[in-house]
Design an enzyme around this catalytic site. Structure first.
Site, mmCIF file in Angstrom:
data_model
loop_
_atom_site.group_PDB
_atom_site.id
_atom_site.type_symbol
_atom_site.label_atom_id
_atom_site.label_comp_id
_atom_site.label_asym_id
_atom_site.label_seq_id
_atom_site.Cartn_x
_atom_site.Cartn_y
_atom_site.Cartn_z
ATOM 1 N N ILE A 26 34.739 42.228 38.873
ATOM 2 C CA ILE A 26 35.477 42.474 37.634
ATOM 3 C C ILE A 26 35.098 43.871 37.155
ATOM 4 O O ILE A 26 34.055 44.415 37.545
ATOM 5 C CB ILE A 26 35.204 41.405 36.543
ATOM 6 N N ASP A 27 35.940 44.468 36.340
ATOM 7 C CA ASP A 27 35.746 45.848 35.927
ATOM 8 C C ASP A 27 34.462 46.020 35.115
ATOM 9 O O ASP A 27 33.983 45.085 34.472
ATOM 10 C CB ASP A 27 36.938 46.329 35.088
#
Length: 343
Positions: free
Chosen positions: A151-152
């Protein structure tokens, strides 16, 4: 006649740091400008120095700064030392372990933590912490220990990490076959018209800004992407939505909601860090600026993660609480909406 310099082949002791394949829609563009669009945190001066030193190759030939990249060109940056991300260093980083057994680990990642080392982020990542706490994690296809998905940096929430080769292969198959369940909470600009819906549109690198992803609805570019959503709460000028990922493309929720006309609140990369909806009153501007300070990132949290355990085949579900920054921002919007007539 081509200059002799352009035909020099690379030495065996050089290491590849970056490799980009120009898309079919690539218009001719100077190689230094092309690389500026691709490499985050790189300055044009550094790129030009690399070109001058013979460290930039197009289709395996050294080029000069004025070389113009064309469609399908393969552009590589090679240096005499290995990429930093290949030199993984174990770091004693505190990790929020939600679940651990012999095959898998589920981690609740805080906003601001990069998942794996990369350009500009060589320490303090989740992987640096993982290899300190867990020995002999299997490498994925990109040689990143334990990682099945990511995930970012500025997205908070749940990830599953594999502890064995079998778990890695099994979980990768579940993600590929879309049998995992991932629910996100996102605060987006504007009043989302439908109470629930589905966003479908291929996602690929933007031609204008290579650090962004764009949606290509006609499907002739990018990768198939589907996001299902439902409205959880409305706050006049912003909306809290729950997103269920059918696919897991880079920046999928961020790109899909921008395409829908509802960028994520305070998502700098996708334009959500400006006041996009609301009044012109100074008081309102101050209120939104305060919200940005409370939540200094895109308003996105990976809340729920479900998958089948690789060994026991038991269906597992994990939930994480909203982090304080998102909670506090939502509380401010609730309070603002309740007293909107005072503004």
């Amino acid at each position: 006649m081509k200059e002799e310099e352009e035909n020099v082949s690379i030495d065996d002791d050089l290491y590849e740091h970056f490799k980009f394949v120009a898309s079919e829609g690539q218009e001719p563009l100077r190689v230094d400008k092309f690389l500026m669009n691709f490499i985050e945190n790189a300055t044009r001066n550094k790129i030009q120095q690399a070109v001058k030193a013979g460290n930039v190759l197009v289709n395996d030939a050294i080029v000069k700064s004025n070389y113009k990249v064309k469609a399908k060109d393969v552009v590589r940056v090679v240096l005499a030392h290995p990429p930093h991300e290949n030199l993984l260093v174990a770091e004693d980083i505190s990790l929020d372990i939600v679940h651990e057994d012999e095959a898998v680990i589920v981690v609740n990642k805080p906003a601001g933590m990069v998942v794996h080392p990369g350009h500009g982020n060589y320490s303090g990542t989740l992987v640096n912490g993982l290899i300190h706490h867990f020995e002999h994690l299997p490498n994925n296809s990109s040689d990143r220990p334990g990682l099945v998905h990511r995930i970012d940096k500025d997205t908070s929430g749940l990830l599953v990490v594999a502890k064995t080769e079998f778990a890695m292969a099994n979980l990768a198959s579940q993600f590929f076959n879309r049998t995992t369940e991932r629910l996100y909470l996102a605060l987006v600009w504007g009043s989302v018209q439908e109470d629930e819906g589905t966003i479908t549109g291929n996602i690929g690198r933007s031609f204008k800004n290579r650090l962004q992803m764009d949606v290509f609805p006609d499907g002739d570019f990018g990768k198939h992407a589907v996001t299902h959503y439902k409205v959880i709460e409305r706050f006049s000028y912003v909306t809290l939505v729950e997103c269920k990922l059918e696919t897991g493309r880079t920046h999928q929720i961020r790109a899909h909601f921008k395409y829908l006309g509802h960028p994520l609140f305070n998502d700098e990369r996708y334009g959500g860090n400006r006041i996009l909806k609301g009044t012109t009153y100074t008081k309102y501007k101050q209120f939104v600026d305060n919200c940005f300070k409370i939540l200094p990132r895109q308003a996105l949290h990976a809340k729920t993660l479900g998958f089948k355990h690789p060994d026991s085949k038991e269906q597992l579900f994990f939930n994480s609480e909203l982090p304080e920054d998102m909670k506090n921002c939502l509380d401010k919007w609730r309070n603002y909406t309740a007293h909107q007539h005072d503004t």
